[in-house]
Design a protein around this motif. Structure first.
Motif: not given
Length: 90
Positions: A36-41, A44-47
């Motif tokens: 699970i990730y949070f992204s500003r856009d 998805l950018d895993l880095e």
């Protein structure tokens, strides 16, 4: 896409579905993690995006099958603004 407002440091509930659109899970892969990730856009950018949690799934997944998962997460205190939530199944 549903929107939810949460406050940093406060718990929130996330429910997501995983579907297997391919063949049966191989016998050698009967567990994996949903990441699970949070992204500003909306990309998805895993880095660059913020990793939140790994949720282990056990038991494989047949072709055309799916499962739902509900987890309680907490927004890290140092995050502010609007974020997208991504769930990546490995």
């Amino acid at each position: 896409m549903p929107r939810t407002i949460v406050v940093t440091g406060q718990p929130f509930t996330l429910t997501y579905d995983v579907s297997n659109l391919g063949g049966d899970t191989p016998d050698t892969q009967q567990s994996w993690d949903d990441l699970i990730y949070f992204s500003r856009d909306a990309v998805l950018d895993l880095e660059a995006d913020r990793f939140l949690e790994a949720v282990q799934h056990d038991g494989g997944l047949s072709a055309e099958a799916s499962y739902s998962e509900t987890v309680t997460l907490e927004v890290p205190r140092n995050l502010t603004g609007l974020f997208y939530v991504f769930v990546v199944t490995d």
